[in-house]
Design a protein around this motif. Structure first.
Motif, short mmCIF file in Angstrom:
data_model
loop_
_atom_site.label_atom_id
_atom_site.label_comp_id
_atom_site.label_asym_id
_atom_site.label_seq_id
_atom_site.Cartn_x
_atom_site.Cartn_y
_atom_site.Cartn_z
N GLU A 27 47.72 49.49 33.68
CA GLU A 27 48.01 48.13 34.17
C GLU A 27 46.74 47.46 34.70
O GLU A 27 46.48 46.29 34.43
N LEU A 28 45.94 48.20 35.45
CA LEU A 28 44.71 47.65 36.01
C LEU A 28 43.72 47.27 34.91
O LEU A 28 43.14 46.18 34.94
N LEU A 29 43.56 48.14 33.94
CA LEU A 29 42.65 47.85 32.83
C LEU A 29 43.10 46.61 32.06
O LEU A 29 42.27 45.78 31.67
N ALA A 30 44.41 46.45 31.86
CA ALA A 30 44.93 45.27 31.16
C ALA A 30 44.62 44.00 31.96
O ALA A 30 44.23 42.98 31.38
N LEU A 31 44.76 44.06 33.29
CA LEU A 31 44.44 42.90 34.13
C LEU A 31 42.97 42.53 34.04
O LEU A 31 42.60 41.36 34.15
N MET A 32 42.13 43.51 33.79
CA MET A 32 40.69 43.27 33.69
C MET A 32 40.27 42.89 32.27
O MET A 32 39.09 42.67 32.01
N GLY A 33 41.24 42.81 31.35
CA GLY A 33 40.92 42.41 29.98
C GLY A 33 40.61 43.55 29.04
O GLY A 33 40.07 43.33 27.96
N TYR A 34 40.95 44.77 29.45
CA TYR A 34 40.71 45.95 28.62
C TYR A 34 42.03 46.70 28.40
O TYR A 34 42.27 47.72 29.04
N PRO A 35 42.89 46.19 27.53
CA PRO A 35 44.18 46.86 27.33
C PRO A 35 44.00 48.31 26.91
O PRO A 35 43.13 48.62 26.09
N CYS A 36 44.78 49.18 27.50
CA CYS A 36 44.70 50.61 27.23
C CYS A 36 46.09 51.20 27.47
O CYS A 36 46.59 51.15 28.60
#
Length: 71
Positions: A27-36
């Motif tokens: 979720e955090l990575l997606a918020l930062m623009g790095y979907p994982c």
């Protein structure tokens, strides 16, 4: 001796990441623009734990992953 948190403030615990953090990291990575996907995040955590030259730390805000750093 530690102090009690002031009302309305979150207490952050900085700790090594575990595979159980995968959903929060995803979720955090997606918020930062790095979907994982969570499955990929879990594998990355495991890979980093095996690397003696790197450490992945998370900021745990009462069960919610609020930040991370790899060093």
């Amino acid at each position: 001796m530690g102090r009690a948190a002031k009302p309305g403030l979150l207490t952050l615990v900085i700790r090594p990441a575990t595979a159980e953090d995968a959903f929060g990291l995803s979720e955090l990575l997606a918020l930062m623009g790095y979907p994982c996907p969570a499955e990929e995040a879990a594998q990355r955590v495991l890979d980093l734990r095996e690397d003696e030259n790197q450490t992945l730390l998370v900021a745990d805000a009462q069960g919610t992953i609020a930040g991370m750093v790899c060093c």
